[in-house]
Write a protein that holds these residues in place. Structure first.
Motif: not given
Length: 723
Positions: A212-216, A224-233
């Motif tokens: 799920l795309v994080p929201i406020a 953290s799960q979403f961002i770290e996956r994005y960072v490694m991409a």
């Protein structure tokens, strides 16, 4: 639906074959057995409507519903039409024959016939159901399958991937979130060619794990799960993952981020994960990707990997600088980016924020400037490797690093004087290399040579003068000593044998005179002796060298040797390199040289050798370098050329006017400059099979392994020490 018997003159038997319901009309297909004078005939009657079946009661009214059934005449006409159109003459003949064999008026229903038809009907229905189910599954999985199997020519993990300029709703949400919370810059997220935009497009529209795309207000762990996956991409796209990486290590797969690795078995049996590793909370804490052809620069987004404590990206092709965003890695313990193309100053925040740092390896890049003053605050630092950069500073900047064990500062522009204060605060130092800098000194301090823990001392290629100091205490710890390329004078003292644990001694390229002390023969562990380019007293090769049968490399180039090459050389079975060039040795080349089993480098050029080249050169199967030029040798090397065509030999230089050789590089007597370079056979990674400090200093091998095979030949292990 139950069908009661119908009292109709045309039918004594009927069977329900199929029902279908449309607008409250039930259509029945009835099978009638029509009788003729000669027996019955089986006829398939066309479907006809039976109105309002849902509302009919069980009492059937013949008069009211008789119009729903065909009359006898209609049935007879239809039966005839069916028999004419569906039966072949042979079938109709067979039917007539069968009917004559039956009793008149008898109802002989073929039960087996009808049972088989029932089974076929069931099979067809089952096949239809299975096809429908399979079709539903394929339709439901199509979006994921299309992503996994390449998305056509726009595969997100291929080098040609270009996301659509049309943003999906999910991608818009992702870009908005990343921009609003400053995980990436708005400029990068708007550029369809940027690593950031491609990573956002992948995690939004192509990633099989649809977080799920994080929201406020989203859960912190979900963010953290979403961002770290994005960072490694982003890391994948920014460092050439789609087209340059040697191995993907499961990057960009449908696996969880913590499964993006492949296992590697080390020589000692240990298994390490090449790729990513996570902690117990499934947060990325280690990246280990050496020798994988990473290109580009480290993305700033990596600073969002807040749990990072280990990074090993050595032996790649990274450029740019170390991003300031990495200062967030406050748990960093191990940072190795050796042998890349990184540049810029060493960040000051390393000493301020990485308080737990134990290893910092920046060697063989293009770092410049000075050592940050904050570095003295790294009280946990054990290894500092700054070799082969462009750093200009004084060694005194490092005096606060009292826990250092391995210090490599060579091939920089350090200044200062080598004296008794040089080792200040370095009581725990095990290896110290400050070669090829601008250090000066008048007399080499004895306390460096008698340091209680130092195993490696390399002060070569500096401007140190004075005499070689007398050694007053035995030292069984020191294994590697190089003072080559300085301006030492006087003689080599007999107390040199106090280093009875020494494996490697290099005093070449100085101004040492006199003779080599016989005490060297007492150094039973010595395997590498480089004494070349010193003005020793003229004379033959010292006979005591014959007792040093463990020698692997011996360099006496340019040391005023004369006489003949002694026969005892053939007893040195471990010799890999023998360099006696630039001397006045005369006589024949001993035939026994070709029988030395390990000999790979033989440098006899620029001497007074004469006579015929001995036969048997074809036996020297390990030879990689053979220099014979500028002698008076005649003969034939064709035997070697023929036997070793396409083999590992890399260079033969000879006087081709005197020696027949199709595979040689030729020199002639009038070419005075031909092959006139002095080959310092002790230079690191050229002819030297000796001590490889990196492999010796660190463990396991995958982290601080030897340099590439084209730089170091025959890495050896002696007494547990990598040599």
């Amino acid at each position: 639906y139950s069908i009661k018997s119908i009292n109709h003159p045309v039918s004594n038997y009927f069977k329900l074959c199929h029902t279908s319901r449309t607008n409250s009309i039930i259509e029945f297909q009835l099978r009638f057995l029509l009788y003729s004078a000669n027996g019955k005939e089986d006829i398939q009657i066309m479907s006809f409507p039976y109105d309002a079946a849902d509302n009919r009661d069980d009492d059937y009214d013949d008069d009211k519903h008789s119009s729903s059934l065909p009359s006898v005449e209609e049935a007879s006409m239809y039966a005839g039409r069916i028999l004419k159109t569906r039966s072949t003459p042979m079938e109709r003949a067979k039917l007539t024959t069968d009917n004559h064999q039956r009793k008149d008026g008898a109802l002989l229903a073929d039960k087996r016939y009808y049972g088989d038809r029932r089974k076929r009907c069931y099979v067809r229905c089952l096949v239809i159901v299975l096809v429908m189910v399979l079709g539903g599954i394929i339709i439901s999985l199509y979006p994921k399958l299309s992503k996994r199997w390449g998305a056509g020519k726009n595969n997100p993990t291929s080098g040609s991937f270009r996301p659509s300029s049309h943003l999906s709703e999910r991608l818009k949400q992702t870009v908005g979130f990343l921009d609003d919370y400053s995980y990436s810059s708005a400029e990068a997220l708007k550029d369809p060619t940027s690593a950031q935009f491609m990573a956002a497009a992948w995690i939004s529209d192509y990633d099989l794990i649809q977080y799920l795309v994080p929201i406020a207000g989203s859960n912190r762990d979900d963010i953290s799960q979403f961002i770290e996956r994005y960072v490694m991409a982003v890391f994948f796209y920014a460092t050439g993952g789609p087209k340059d990486w040697v191995e993907r290590h499961k990057f960009m797969s449908e696996e969880h981020l913590c499964a993006w690795f492949t296992s590697k078995n080390l020589n000692d049996g240990e298994v390490v994960a090449i790729g990513l590793s996570c902690d117990n909370d499934l947060r990325v804490e280690e990246i280990l990707m050496p020798k994988n052809k990473l290109v580009g620069s480290l993305p700033t987004e990596m600073g969002h990997l807040e749990k990072m404590h280990f990074l090993d990206l050595k032996d790649n092709q990274l450029e740019g600088s170390i991003p300031d965003e990495l200062e967030r890695w406050t748990s960093m313990e191990f940072f190795d980016v050796r042998r890349n193309g990184l540049a810029g100053p060493i960040p000051n925040w390393i000493g301020q924020n990485w308080k737990s740092l134990k290893e910092l390896a920046l060697a063989q890049n293009f770092f410049s400037g000075t050592i940050p003053a904050s570095m003295e605050g790294l009280h946990e630092l054990r290894t500092l490797s700054l070799s082969d950069n462009e750093i200009e500073d004084s060694i005194s900047k490092l005096y606060g690093l009292t826990q250092l064990e391995y210090l490599y500062l060579d091939d920089n522009m350090f200044t200062g004087k080598v004296d008794s204060f040089t080792m200040r605060d370095f009581d725990d130092l095990v290896q110290f290399d400050i070669s090829s800098c601008n250090l000066e000194g008048d007399n080499f301090p004895t306390d460096i040579l008698t340091h209680p823990k130092l195993e490696v001392i390399d002060f070569s290629d500096n401007n140190i003068k004075g005499t070689f100091p007398e050694i007053l205490f035995d030292n069984k710890i020191l294994r590697y000593l190089s003072l080559a390329g300085n301006d030492f004078t006087g003689t080599l003292p007999g107390s040199i044998d106090s280093f009875y644990g020494l494996h490697h001694l290099d005093i070449s390229g100085n101004n040492i005179k006199g003779t080599l002390p016989m005490a060297l023969s007492k150094m039973h562990k010595l395997m590498y002796l480089f004494a070349g380019e010193n003005p020793f007293d003229a004379g033959p090769l010292p006979e005591f060298l014959s007792k040093m049968t463990l020698l692997r490399e011996l360099c006496m180039s340019g040391t005023n040797r004369n006489g003949i090459l002694p026969d005892w050389i053939s007893e040195m079975k471990e010799l890999v390199l023998l360099d006696v060039s630039y001397n006045r040795i005369e006589g024949n080349v001993p035939e026994s040289l070709w029988e030395l089993p390990e000999l790979s480098y033989l440098l006899l050029h620029r001497n007074k050798f004469s006579g015929d080249l001995p036969s048997g050169v074809g036996k020297a199967s390990n030879m990689k370098l053979l220099l014979l030029d500028k002698n008076d040798i005649s003969g034939d090397l064709q035997e070697y050329c023929d036997k070793n065509a396409g083999h590992q030999i890399s260079k033969i230089i000879a006087d081709c006017g005197e020696i027949s050789c199709e595979c040689c590089d030729c020199c002639s007597d009038h070419e005075h400059s031909c092959n006139d370079d002095v080959l310092f056979t002790n230079l690191d990674f050229n002819w030297e099979h000796n001590y490889t400090r990196v492999a010796y200093a660190f463990s396991p091998e995958i982290l601080f392994g030897p340099v590439d095979s084209d730089q170091v030949d025959n890495l050896k292990t002696v007494g547990g020490v990598h040599l």
